[in-house]
Design an enzyme around this catalytic site. Structure first.
Site, short mmCIF file in Angstrom:
data_model
loop_
_atom_site.label_atom_id
_atom_site.label_comp_id
_atom_site.label_asym_id
_atom_site.label_seq_id
_atom_site.Cartn_x
_atom_site.Cartn_y
_atom_site.Cartn_z
N ARG A 175 34.02 43.54 37.53
CA ARG A 175 33.32 43.32 37.57
C ARG A 175 33.55 41.43 37.19
O ARG A 175 34.39 41.28 37.41
CB ARG A 175 32.13 43.59 36.37
CG ARG A 175 33.15 43.10 35.03
CD ARG A 175 32.21 44.44 33.32
NE ARG A 175 31.32 43.64 33.62
CZ ARG A 175 31.62 42.20 32.49
NH1 ARG A 175 33.05 42.25 31.83
NH2 ARG A 175 30.59 41.74 32.28
N ARG A 179 27.38 34.48 33.23
CA ARG A 179 26.06 34.13 32.02
C ARG A 179 24.86 33.41 32.31
O ARG A 179 25.27 32.33 32.83
CB ARG A 179 26.86 33.70 30.45
CG ARG A 179 28.31 34.31 30.62
CD ARG A 179 28.36 33.76 29.05
NE ARG A 179 29.49 34.48 27.99
CZ ARG A 179 30.92 34.29 28.12
NH1 ARG A 179 30.84 32.72 27.67
NH2 ARG A 179 31.59 34.69 27.67
N ARG A 258 53.80 41.99 37.40
CA ARG A 258 53.41 40.39 37.77
C ARG A 258 53.70 39.60 37.04
O ARG A 258 54.02 40.31 35.68
CB ARG A 258 51.70 40.13 37.87
CG ARG A 258 51.29 40.31 39.78
CD ARG A 258 50.19 39.72 39.34
NE ARG A 258 48.66 39.43 38.75
CZ ARG A 258 48.51 38.62 37.97
NH1 ARG A 258 48.64 37.65 38.25
NH2 ARG A 258 47.32 39.21 36.59
N ARG A 289 47.34 27.26 36.62
CA ARG A 289 46.80 26.35 35.26
C ARG A 289 47.41 25.72 34.42
O ARG A 289 49.11 26.02 35.03
CB ARG A 289 45.53 27.86 34.81
CG ARG A 289 46.55 28.74 33.93
CD ARG A 289 44.97 29.27 32.93
NE ARG A 289 47.18 30.44 32.50
CZ ARG A 289 46.20 32.04 31.52
NH1 ARG A 289 45.13 31.77 31.37
NH2 ARG A 289 47.61 32.99 31.26
N GLU A 312 51.56 27.09 35.33
CA GLU A 312 51.60 28.84 35.16
C GLU A 312 51.53 28.27 36.64
O GLU A 312 51.04 28.35 37.14
CB GLU A 312 50.79 28.79 34.51
CG GLU A 312 50.78 29.54 32.77
CD GLU A 312 49.96 30.29 32.39
OE1 GLU A 312 49.46 30.47 31.20
OE2 GLU A 312 49.35 31.55 33.92
N TYR A 360 47.91 46.95 29.87
CA TYR A 360 47.67 45.49 29.73
C TYR A 360 47.36 45.54 27.83
O TYR A 360 45.86 46.31 28.45
CB TYR A 360 46.80 44.31 31.32
CG TYR A 360 46.99 42.98 30.56
CD1 TYR A 360 48.02 42.15 30.04
CD2 TYR A 360 45.36 43.19 29.42
CE1 TYR A 360 47.92 41.09 29.12
CE2 TYR A 360 45.17 41.66 28.26
CZ TYR A 360 46.72 40.55 28.44
OH TYR A 360 46.60 39.66 27.84
N ASP A 362 45.53 43.13 24.75
CA ASP A 362 45.33 41.93 24.36
C ASP A 362 45.95 42.52 22.50
O ASP A 362 46.73 43.86 22.51
CB ASP A 362 44.30 41.86 23.85
CG ASP A 362 43.66 40.52 24.61
OD1 ASP A 362 44.85 39.99 25.62
OD2 ASP A 362 42.56 40.46 25.66
#
Ligand code: FDA
Length: 389
Positions: A175, A179, A258, A289, A312, A360, A362
């Site tokens: 997805r 917004r 990665r 970024r 980065e 991954y 958080d």
């Protein structure tokens, strides 16, 4: 060795396990890390020239909706009221991310309301006319329509993966958030903020317990030292948070990751970009970024004539690189299943964290997963004397 538990890796997963077992069960925990500091990838330090706190392994923003995790982390640190917001530069113009009504109206030079914008994106996303997307490019168009996908997602993703999106599987993106309001807060979580006196102070408080000993610069696979795999496994229970493929000496092949290269610069200006992160959406800019660390702590009295930035650059990891994001190809998933079988058969060793589970996570997820491991595996073992499985 008089430890009741050895924890390999002092990231948030390892330290949460160590702190809980030391505090709740009064057991002695030995934490080792091959790096020269604790904290894993969340480690930060003051840049020596400016005093600005820099997240050494890439920017870390804390956010969670998990009340138990929030209550737990607040034992070790207070949080600022920082709210993360991301901007992106495309063709010399700056837009808000994630894509929201502000981005859409700026991009299409329009003044759509929510329903009009929704109808426009729906129409643009219908381009494939029901055809199943065969690659990431088609998936992007299918989710948000070609104009927005090509401006904001296509080239950024190509830079992240160093691969043309036509050659990437559609499954990488399930997805793309759009917004239909002007809300440009990056995270939707109930709790968000940055540790008031920095990540390292927080992490050090977690490790500061009379039952926890930390040894740095110790590699679990260095058999010339006493706290190695060969010397420990089978004698003392282990929670291992390093790479799962490395534990088994890559017996089932390498899992692919990665990594990112961070180019740090101290600039002789007070403010470089006016925000903490600016993405670069176009192909002609080689980095993805730039983070400018002073903006994470506007409440701090930082020097006003210098600033610190990280550019980065993303690429595939090779042996010896820091593994950052699991790539998770079909071949990886097959190997992971084989490694899970090997891990399940490894007596008295529990595998956890981002590297140990090839997932991954958080920070709040790593902490939550560590609490679950304590509840489900270590509490029965240390609390009731059950076998460690
Ligand atoms: P982590 O990698 O932190 O720790 C593992 C430790 O094990 C390391 O210290 C390593 O040195 C050690 N180790 C490995 N092998 C060893 C061996 N053989 N012997 C001894 N020690 C060994 N999360 C979030 O909530 N918000 C964010 O903004 C970000 N941003 C972000 C940016 C980047 C670039 C990355 C890569 C990750 C994030 N994260 C994040 C995720 C966050 O870093 C993650 O949740 C934690 O690293 C997970 O903690 P772990 O303890 O699992 O691993």
């Amino acid at each position: 060795m008089d430890a009741d538990l050895v924890v390999v890796g002092s990231g948030f997963f390892g330290l949460t396990v160590a702190e809980r077992i030391a505090e709740q069960y009064g057991r002695k925990v030995l934490v080792i890390d091959r790096r020269s500091h604790i904290g894993g990838n969340a480690y930060s330090e003051a840049n020596p020239e400016t005093g600005i706190e820099v997240h050494k392994y890439g920017a870390h923003l804390f956010h969670t909706s998990n009340e138990r995790v929030w209550e737990y982390v607040n034992r070790f640190t207070a949080f600022t009221s920082y709210q993360h917001r991301v901007y992106t530069t495309h063709k010399g113009e700056v837009f808000q991310m994630p894509i929201n009504l502000g981005t859409i109206n700026q991009f299409f030079r329009s003044a759509y309301g929510p329903d009009e914008a929704r109808a426009l994106i729906k129409e643009q996303a219908a381009e494939l006319d029901g055809k199943t997307p065969e690659n990431l490019d088609e998936q992007g168009v299918n989710l948000i329509g070609r104009p927005l996908y090509e401006a904001f997602i296509r080239n950024y993703t190509a830079k992240q993966w160093q691969t043309d999106p036509r050659d990437l599987p559609a499954s990488i993106i399930s997805r793309l958030p759009v917004r239909y309001t002007y809300d440009n807060r990056y995270f939707n979580d109930r709790f968000e903020g940055l540790p008031v006196d920095g990540y390292t102070a927080w992490i050090e408080r977690m490790a500061d317990h009379k039952n926890i000993e930390v040894k740095l610069g110790v590699d679990f696979f260095d058999e010339s030292q006493p706290i190695s795999k060969g010397n420990v496994v089978g004698n003392v229970p282990v929670v291992y948070t390093g790479p799962v493929d490395k534990y088994f000496d890559y017996a089932e092949g390498d899992l692919s990751w990665r990594t990112i290269d961070l180019k740090e610069e101290v600039l002789d200006i007070g403010d470089f970009q006016g925000c903490s992160v600016m993405n670069y959406a176009d192909a002609d800019v080689p980095f993805t970024r730039i983070h400018e660390f002073r903006h994470f702590h506007p409440e701090r009295d930082y020097t006003t004539d210098k600033t610190v930035i990280h550019r980065e650059y993303s690429r595939f990891a090779e042996h010896g690189d820091e593994p950052y994001y699991p790539i998770n190809t079909a071949a990886d998933r097959e190997k992971l299943l084989a490694y899970r079988d090997l891990a399940a058969a490894e007596k008295s060793v529990l595998f956890g964290g981002r590297l140990g589970t090839y997932k991954y996570l958080d920070m709040h997820m790593a902490i939550g997963a560590a609490m679950s491991m304590v509840d489900n595996k270590l509490a029965p073992y240390f609390g009731k004397g059950d076998a460690l499985v």
